[in-house]
Motif scaffolding. Structure first.
Motif: not given
Length: 262
Positions: A40, A42-44, A46-47, A226
């Protein structure tokens, strides 16, 4: 008593394997989180970038540090190399995540992270005892006291996990569960009948974990998957810490140890 003899038999049979199983359970949450950082990525990133407005490069650095720090620490712990440095690294990761994900303001998550730190403290104590075993037979005057206080600190922090499991409602089952749970928590914290109490807590946590955190029953695209997975592996890590207590005993700062002097 029958319970005590059963536990003695269990410990005799599992003596060789228990510390290895304990370590594997203990690092499971770091391993899972490190692997999640990879999948994950890119998600992490971006967050973190959105939450802290820290820019692309700092957010990428944060995710990379988490990935390498956690997986590297796990490899070192399992291979029994530089365990003390691995523990300090994982302590750093816990502190970093506590701040980055604003866990400080969520009491439940904070207590679980402290419980995880307690497990690492026990692992650190175990690695210290291994380091000193080369001096076996040499009398030491209070030389192991840092280790003993680490074991005490580890035990006390570990039981914080159970504070998050207590249910404050008036049903008979909840009251019974709270009473038994609190009694076991106190026994582990003060170090009285420690191995038996810790083993009972392991079985209790195992049952709760498989029943309530069955993330494999929820489709992976749902957010609940998750959440449950995170809870499952955090609980598994605390089980690992308790198994270390079962395998190694409570240490010098405990009622069990003091009773030998009486």
């Amino acid at each position: 008593s029958i319970l005590w003899s059963l536990m003695e038999n269990f410990l005799r049979v599992t003596k060789q394997y228990l510390p290895h199983v304990a370590r594997l359970c203990l690092i499971s949450t770091f391993l899972e989180d490190g692997i999640r950082m990879w999948f994950q990525w890119s998600e992490q990133r971006d967050y973190i970038e959105a939450t802290w407005s820290c820019g692309f490069f700092l957010a990428t650095g944060f995710v990379l540090l988490n990935l390498i720090g956690q997986i590297g620490g796990c490899v070192l712990v399992l291979s029994r190399n530089l365990v003390q440095y691995a523990c300090f690294g994982l302590f750093g990761i816990i502190a970093l995540q506590t701040v980055a994900y604003s866990i400080l303001w969520d009491l439940k998550f904070l207590m679980r992270n402290l419980a995880l730190s307690g497990g690492l403290l026990l692992l650190l104590a175990e690695s210290r005892s291994e380091g000193k075993s080369m001096f076996a037979g040499v009398p030491s005057m209070g030389q192991s006291s840092p280790k003993q206080y680490m074991q005490l600190g580890g035990r006390v922090l570990l039981v914080l996990m159970f504070m998050t499991l207590l249910h404050f409602d008036s049903s008979f089952f909840s009251i019974l569960q709270n009473m038994v749970g609190t009694a076991l928590i106190v026994l582990v914290a003060v170090g009285l009948k420690t191995k038996l109490a810790a083993l009972t807590l392991v079985l209790w946590l195992l049952a709760i974990n498989v029943y309530f955190n069955a993330f494999w029953t929820v489709p992976s695209y749902k957010p609940m998957h998750d959440f449950l997975k995170y809870d499952f592996f955090q609980t598994t890590s605390v089980i690992g810490g308790l198994l270390l207590v079962v395998a190694l005993g409570p240490g010098g700062v405990s009622v069990d140890e003091k009773k030998k002097d009486w």
